[in-house]
Scaffold this motif. Sequence first.
Motif, mmCIF file in Angstrom:
data_model
loop_
_atom_site.group_PDB
_atom_site.id
_atom_site.type_symbol
_atom_site.label_atom_id
_atom_site.label_comp_id
_atom_site.label_asym_id
_atom_site.label_seq_id
_atom_site.Cartn_x
_atom_site.Cartn_y
_atom_site.Cartn_z
ATOM 1 N N ASP A 119 60.481 33.311 13.273
ATOM 2 C CA ASP A 119 59.620 32.844 14.364
ATOM 3 C C ASP A 119 59.952 31.394 14.718
ATOM 4 O OD1 ASP A 119 57.330 33.581 16.147
ATOM 5 O OD2 ASP A 119 56.489 31.771 15.206
ATOM 6 N N MET A 120 60.203 30.583 13.706
ATOM 7 C CA MET A 120 60.591 29.193 13.942
ATOM 8 C C MET A 120 61.922 29.146 14.690
ATOM 9 S SD MET A 120 59.905 26.021 13.823
ATOM 10 C CE MET A 120 58.582 25.817 12.678
ATOM 11 N N PHE A 121 62.853 30.015 14.317
ATOM 12 C CA PHE A 121 64.134 30.102 15.032
ATOM 13 C C PHE A 121 63.885 30.361 16.517
ATOM 14 C CE2 PHE A 121 67.301 32.924 16.913
ATOM 15 C CZ PHE A 121 68.433 32.132 16.853
ATOM 16 N N CYS A 122 63.010 31.302 16.833
ATOM 17 C CA CYS A 122 62.704 31.629 18.234
ATOM 18 C C CYS A 122 62.168 30.411 18.976
ATOM 19 C CB CYS A 122 61.686 32.768 18.303
ATOM 20 S SG CYS A 122 62.288 34.334 17.644
ATOM 21 N N ARG A 123 61.244 29.696 18.343
ATOM 22 C CA ARG A 123 60.655 28.505 18.971
ATOM 23 C C ARG A 123 61.706 27.400 19.139
ATOM 24 N NH1 ARG A 123 55.236 28.880 19.215
ATOM 25 N NH2 ARG A 123 54.274 30.554 18.031
ATOM 26 N N GLU A 124 62.510 27.213 18.146
ATOM 27 C CA GLU A 124 63.556 26.182 18.215
ATOM 28 C C GLU A 124 64.624 26.552 19.245
ATOM 29 O OE1 GLU A 124 63.704 23.209 16.783
ATOM 30 O OE2 GLU A 124 61.791 23.490 15.771
ATOM 31 N N TYR A 125 64.910 27.820 19.388
ATOM 32 C CA TYR A 125 65.914 28.275 20.347
ATOM 33 C C TYR A 125 65.533 27.878 21.771
ATOM 34 C CZ TYR A 125 68.941 31.378 23.026
ATOM 35 O OH TYR A 125 69.849 31.876 23.921
ATOM 36 N N ASN A 180 70.426 26.647 22.223
ATOM 37 C CA ASN A 180 71.573 26.565 21.329
ATOM 38 C C ASN A 180 71.170 27.255 20.032
ATOM 39 O OD1 ASN A 180 73.385 25.712 19.267
ATOM 40 N ND2 ASN A 180 73.993 23.967 20.513
ATOM 41 N N ALA A 181 71.673 28.481 19.841
ATOM 42 C CA ALA A 181 71.235 29.293 18.708
ATOM 43 C C ALA A 181 71.630 28.691 17.358
ATOM 44 C CB ALA A 181 71.800 30.705 18.847
ATOM 45 N N THR A 182 72.822 28.129 17.284
ATOM 46 C CA THR A 182 73.262 27.543 16.013
ATOM 47 C C THR A 182 72.363 26.380 15.616
ATOM 48 O OG1 THR A 182 75.551 28.209 16.447
ATOM 49 C CG2 THR A 182 75.215 26.468 14.813
ATOM 50 N N GLN A 183 72.092 25.494 16.568
ATOM 51 C CA GLN A 183 71.218 24.351 16.267
ATOM 52 C C GLN A 183 69.796 24.815 15.972
ATOM 53 O OE1 GLN A 183 72.189 21.154 15.702
ATOM 54 N NE2 GLN A 183 74.194 22.144 15.857
ATOM 55 N N ALA A 184 69.354 25.857 16.669
ATOM 56 C CA ALA A 184 68.015 26.393 16.406
ATOM 57 C C ALA A 184 67.923 26.925 14.979
ATOM 58 C CB ALA A 184 67.687 27.498 17.410
#
Length: 176
Positions: free
Chosen positions: A8-14, A19-23
């Motif tokens: 879920d954090m990945f989704c929010r960071e994306y 930028n998926a890698t940075q997320a």
Amino acid sequence: MALTDKQDMFCREYLIDLNATQAAIRAGYSAKTANRTASENLSKPDIQSRIAELKAQRNDLVGINATYVLNRLVEIDQMDVLDILTSTGELKPVSQWPKVWRTTLSGLDVVEMTAEGNSAALLKKIKWPDKVKNLELLGKHIDVNAFKETVDHKSSDGTMTPQPTIIQLLPVEPKS
């Protein structure tokens, strides 16, 4: 399947920079494998759904939707230079320009030029938005197809199977 807190954090960071890698790194995944993890995450339907849901929420918060975009394209298309000129052809003060002009111009350069012993002169250069690109976007929205760059590869029977070319040979008269 429910997402983990890290997913879920990945989704929010994306959504921050797409930028998926940075997320993945910001969400706490290993920097060494972030690229692979990001790719795997983006391929998962649950994560794709969560990202779409978060985008929709964000768009609702700021009022961005298809109607907003279309209205802005129409405003840009209808910009008229006479709206910012006085009756003598001088530029009006920017504070008197319609909002669409103040928010849409690509740039405004004002240069003061003076020659020794002469009075100062101002050179004003206005950079318009790309009106052709604007019309293209409007056309795509209403499916004008004027900008379509596809080639139809279907044969006359509607399949993708090439049809044999029939060449009719005409008899040749013998030379006398």
